[in-house]
Design an enzyme around this catalytic site. Structure first.
Site, PDB file in Angstrom:
ATOM      1  N   HIS A 122      24.792 -63.358 -23.838  1.00  0.00           N
ATOM      2  CA  HIS A 122      25.875 -63.369 -24.873  1.00  0.00           C
ATOM      3  C   HIS A 122      26.336 -64.632 -25.037  1.00  0.00           C
ATOM      4  O   HIS A 122      26.558 -65.607 -23.936  1.00  0.00           O
ATOM      5  CB  HIS A 122      26.858 -62.636 -24.486  1.00  0.00           C
ATOM      6  N   ASP A 199      28.089 -60.904 -15.505  1.00  0.00           N
ATOM      7  CA  ASP A 199      28.728 -60.402 -16.872  1.00  0.00           C
ATOM      8  C   ASP A 199      28.192 -58.827 -16.792  1.00  0.00           C
ATOM      9  O   ASP A 199      27.219 -58.381 -17.392  1.00  0.00           O
ATOM     10  CB  ASP A 199      28.102 -61.083 -18.126  1.00  0.00           C
ATOM     11  N   GLN A 202      28.129 -54.885 -20.619  1.00  0.00           N
ATOM     12  CA  GLN A 202      27.105 -53.643 -20.969  1.00  0.00           C
ATOM     13  C   GLN A 202      26.724 -52.773 -20.108  1.00  0.00           C
ATOM     14  O   GLN A 202      26.033 -51.873 -20.502  1.00  0.00           O
ATOM     15  CB  GLN A 202      25.982 -54.351 -22.013  1.00  0.00           C
ATOM     16  N   LYS A 225      34.752 -51.622 -24.360  1.00  0.00           N
ATOM     17  CA  LYS A 225      33.329 -51.438 -24.329  1.00  0.00           C
ATOM     18  C   LYS A 225      33.042 -49.745 -23.396  1.00  0.00           C
ATOM     19  O   LYS A 225      31.802 -49.253 -23.385  1.00  0.00           O
ATOM     20  CB  LYS A 225      32.295 -52.300 -24.158  1.00  0.00           C
ATOM     21  N   CYS A 365      25.602 -62.041 -31.108  1.00  0.00           N
ATOM     22  CA  CYS A 365      26.107 -63.137 -30.227  1.00  0.00           C
ATOM     23  C   CYS A 365      25.110 -63.295 -29.299  1.00  0.00           C
ATOM     24  O   CYS A 365      25.405 -63.639 -28.093  1.00  0.00           O
ATOM     25  CB  CYS A 365      27.393 -62.793 -29.751  1.00  0.00           C
TER      26      CYS A 365
END
Ligand SMILES: Cc1ncc(COP(=O)(O)O)c(C=O)c1O
Length: 407
Positions: A122, A199, A202, A225, A365
């Site tokens: 991202h 990261d 997700q 999220k 993104c």
């Protein structure tokens, strides 16, 4: 244990609404999830009943707000299995958490040091490292991709050198929904003395997270999220590293003592939490974790994997559909395009929207991966616990309509 998805759906008031005269089918969960009643109620209750600034007052409301905020920190600590609660730093989201590390851990880098990321990140896990590389005259390297669009680790041993100070990558790609082999990368990075930032934007909504077992040095994620409010996120960092790092922002709450010519800083986690925090957001994130725990993250994972498998199976029956990295392990999302000349992902998204179906279209993104495939964007369908196979059937029917209209 079989989940009662209809009961779970009842907790989400927004799922009752219609879009373009059709019941809403929300498949844009990778962008942000909807919020259950218990999260909405907790936010309201905070503002209606004990709104106050935290850590500063001796009055009852301030104490109650502080207690609730710190209770949320312990919920986050348990959710990701951090060793200490002071390893949990509240940020505005994944983006700010990564910027914090790039700025603060980045201060420890010197000219010629190397940062290794991947071509499937991202933008918020690319641009902060580009800025850091410019600032420190460091070298930014990328783990390349195979033709299918998954990480090609064949050059990893050469890419990791004794100059590599940090490796940063996502656990699950927001662009393709592919699960990356983080364990192998973390182990190899540690062998050359590099630290690793994962990261988790997700992955946290879909996969059980155990930062100690993973042995990552930093882990970043966003509340919105995973059924929580917008504006709140988390940076987990190993205590010894956070202690080495200089503060990120200066201001109230992050200090021990301020003099006119110098200041000393508060202990963890407050050293990294300057200013009034998003108290409501933090408490709301705690409620989102309670919601996830009330179902069980393993149960959520298994149920969502059944949705992924079902969608893959159904999409593969449509010859006009090209799924990206179709054979790689997926979590939470699937990305595809129609193999029809001159048709853009946004054409598909608009036709689906007319049927009340929300999907995301565009570059998500993640422009480098789109450039890798030489495409402007994809259609992304992404899941949450309230989605159903019936919704997927309607999505497939909508897609067939789009194919007929656009062919
Ligand atoms: C993989 C990944 N990283 C980082 C981000 C940035 O998250 P936020 O905008 O909540 O800071 C996102 C958001 O889509 C993401 O999917």
């Amino acid at each position: 244990m079989s989940l009662d998805i209809q009961q779970i759906r009842k907790k989400f008031p927004i799922l009752d609404r219609e879009v373009n005269g059709q019941p809403l089918i929300y498949f844009d969960n990778g962008a942000t999830t909807q919020k259950p009643k218990e999260v909405l109620d907790v936010l309201n209750h905070y503002y209606e009943y004990y709104n106050a600034n935290v850590h500063r007052g001796i009055h009852t409301l301030s104490q109650e707000a502080t207690d609730k905020m710190e209770e949320s920190r312990r919920k986050v600590q348990a959710f990701v299995n951090a060793k200490h609660e002071h390893e949990i730093i509240f940020t505005r989201g994944t983006t700010e958490a990564i910027n914090l590390v790039a700025s603060s851990f980045g201060e420890l880098l010197v000219e010629g040091d190397e940062i290794l990321i991947t071509q499937i990140e991202h933008h918020s896990n690319i641009v902060p490292w580009q800025l850091l590389a410019q600032r420190k005259k460091a070298v930014l390297r990328y783990i390349p991709l195979s033709a299918e669009g998954i990480l090609d680790l064949s050059q990893l041993d050469q890419l990791l050198t004794n100059k590599t100070k940090l490796v940063a990558l996502n656990q699950v790609s927001n662009a393709l929904g592919v699960v990356n082999p983080i364990k192998e990368i973390i182990t190899k990075a540690h062998q050359v003395g590099a630290k690793v930032l994962i990261d988790g934007a997700q992955s946290t909504p879909h996969i059980p997270i155990d930062v100690q077992e993973m042995d990552c040095d930093f882990f970043a994620f966003s509340g919105h999220k995973m059924y929580g409010p917008t504006g709140i996120g988390v940076l987990y960092g190993k205590e010894e590293l956070l202690n080495l790092m200089p503060p990120y922002h200066g201001g109230g709450e992050m200090i021990k003592e301020v003099n006119l010519d110098f200041s000393t800083y508060a202990c963890l986690p407050f050293k990294f939490e300057a200013g009034t925090p998003d108290v409501a957001g933090i408490i709301g994130l705690g409620a989102a974790i309670d919601f996830i725990n009330s179902i069980g993250i393993n149960e959520i994972h298994d149920y969502e994997m059944s949705l992924i498998d079902y969608t893959m199976q159904r999409l593969k029956t449509l010859p006009e559909v090209e799924i990206y990295a179709a054979n790689a392990p997926h979590s939470g999302a699937i990305s595809f395009n129609l193999k029809l000349d001159g048709v853009h992902a946004s054409d598909v998204g608009m036709i689906l929207d007319k049927k009340g179906i929300a999907v995301r279209t565009g570059h998500h993104c993640a422009q480098p991966i789109m450039k890798f495939f030489c495409i402007p964007g994809t259609v992304r369908i992404s899941f949450a616990i309230y989605n159903t196979k019936e919704e997927i059937d309607q999505f497939i029917e909508g897609l067939k309509t789009a194919i007929r209209m656009l062919a």
